[in-house]
Every structure is written in C-alpha cells, then in structure tokens.
Design a protein around this motif. Structure first.
Motif, short mmCIF file in Angstrom:
data_model
loop_
_atom_site.label_atom_id
_atom_site.label_comp_id
_atom_site.label_asym_id
_atom_site.label_seq_id
_atom_site.Cartn_x
_atom_site.Cartn_y
_atom_site.Cartn_z
N GLU A 20 -14.45 -4.94 1.32
CA GLU A 20 -13.56 -3.69 1.62
C GLU A 20 -14.74 -2.75 2.32
N LYS A 53 -15.82 -1.19 9.88
CA LYS A 53 -14.68 -0.46 10.29
C LYS A 53 -14.99 0.57 11.23
N GLN A 82 -7.60 1.75 -0.08
CA GLN A 82 -8.03 0.29 0.03
C GLN A 82 -8.80 -0.15 -1.05
N SER A 116 -8.23 -2.82 -4.18
CA SER A 116 -8.67 -4.13 -4.25
C SER A 116 -9.94 -4.32 -5.32
#
Length: 265
Positions: free
Chosen positions: A3, A7, A55, A59
């Motif tokens: 995660e 990004k 997110q 997770s």
C-alpha cells in the motif's frame, strides 16, 4: 509494503499565484482571477491523504499512519515555486515526515536589483492586486527577500531539514533557462548563469540542500515533465532520473552534480 508503493498525483495550475494564494479575487477589465492556489493545493493534498487513508485502513491492521509514507513532493516552474512554498504544510500538517522536496526550474534567482521581492509582496498582500497568502507562507521566511529561492528562501528552510533522512531539497534546473532569466529580469544569459553558479557555490555543503544542474544547449525550462530529459539527460555521468532515484533510496548519500560545458554562452 504494497500500500506504500509509488503513487503519482498532479495538481493543475489555473490561479497564476505560484500555488500561494490565500483566497483573494482579482477583478481585471479582461478577466477575474481567483487567487486560491495554496488553498487548492492543500485541498488536493488532503484528498490524496484521505484516499491513502481509506486504502490503508482497508488493507492493513495498523490502518493509516502518515509516518509510513515516503513522498517526493515536486513541481516544475510555477509548480516548483509552489512546492517550496507549501513544503511545510506537507511536513507539519499532513505529517508526511518522510517527504523530499524536488523543485524543478524554480530557482528564484535575483538579478541583484530586487526583482524577486515583488513575488513575496504579491503573495503577502491581503488586498487587490495581492494574493492573500501571508498565512500560507512558511513561518521561517516572511521577508520580501524570501522571493529569492537561492539563497534566501532555501537558507531559511535548511535548519528544519533532515529531521528524517528524506527531509531535504533536491533543486533541479538547467543552467541555461530563458524563462527563469526573464522572470528574474536578467540582462543576458551570462548574467543569469553566473548568478546561478555563484549562488550554488554559496549554498553547496548546506545540510539538506542539493542540486542537479545540467548545462544543456539551447535553453531548457522544465525537466521532470519531459520524458526525454528525465530519462536521458546526463550530468557528471549521472542520469537525471538516477540522481533522483538514488536520493530517495539513499537520502544521506546525495552528491550534487553541475555541468561545466557553458564556458561560452
């Protein structure tokens, strides 16, 4: 962690205030300009934070922890000025403490006659034609002289850097840059390049401040949004992309690189 892998997010630029405006509306005969640059940028960053939060909560048993993010906060040209002016927001408000600053083509060089002071005067001014950004400025650099990126603004920033290894500034700029020369009101290329080199030599060795300065000809403005430059420009034998990558992976081992091929311009 999956995660926390890379990004990317980009903020548009439509307020013409170096992403520093605090909510002033400038009405001109031709158009009305909404100087909400810092407010917009910070709202965008909070949106990114909330997306990551959701997110990671979904997770990971530990949920969202800002200290687990490793971030490269970057922008080019006016965006480069914007990330410098908003770096403290990322570190202090979002608490993304492992964030590296990468301003591209945004040195803010002064021509020796105070050309850069006007920018901060506009940012601070709470009425038209100002941008109402005083409350958005870093608390360590309110003076008009802080419009000069090298060396005033970055010198004021330096004492707060390296609280974590990633907290550092990676200034990226071609040495021959007609746009930065024009903004700084330099008389010619030689004056701009000589000032850049003098300011860099004064900054070199300051904790947390680093630079990658290609010497491409003809002039170049903007690097990180140009795939050909990002992937293929070499300075001192080091690719631009590899320099940034190494700085992120080994933040305490950054080496500056400045081209020396502009003996005659």
């Amino acid at each position: 962690d999956d995660e926390c892998k890379t990004k990317n997010a980009a903020a548009p630029y439509c307020t013409q205030d170096n992403h520093a405006g605090g909510g002033i509306v400038n009405a001109f005969p031709e158009m009305t300009v909404y100087r909400y640059g810092a407010l917009n940028l910070r709202a965008a960053m909070r949106w990114v934070r909330d997306a990551l939060w959701a997110q990671m909560d979904a997770s990971d048993p530990e949920g969202f922890r800002p200290d687990r993010l490793t971030v490269l906060f970057s922008g080019s040209s006016a965006g480069g000025a914007g990330v410098q002016l908003n770096y403290q927001y990322v570190l202090d408000d979002l608490r993304w403490v492992h964030t590296t600053l990468l301003p591209d083509s945004a040195l803010g060089l002064d021509n020796g006659l105070g050309a850069t002071k006007t920018r901060v005067q506009f940012v601070k001014n709470p009425v038209t034609p100002g941008w109402g950004g005083l409350a958005m400025l870093p608390p360590y650099c309110f003076a008009d002289e802080c419009g000069e990126g090298w060396n005033t603004f970055l010198f004021a920033t330096a004492p707060r850097l390296k609280a974590t290894p990633e907290q550092q500034v990676l200034s990226l700029s071609n040495q021959l840059d007609a746009t930065q020369r024009s903004v700084g009101q330099f008389a010619n290329n030689a004056a701009f390049v000589n000032t850049l080199r003098t300011q860099y030599c004064g900054q070199r060795g300051t904790v947390g401040l680093h630079a990658y300065l290609p010497d491409s000809q003809p002039q170049v403005h903007g690097n990180i949004n140009d795939n050909s430059r990002w992937n293929f420009v070499v300075t001192d034998g080091i690719l631009m992309r590899d320099w940034v990558w190494h700085a992120m992976v080994h933040p305490d081992g950054v080496i500056d690189h400045a081209g020396t091929g502009l003996a005659s311009i």
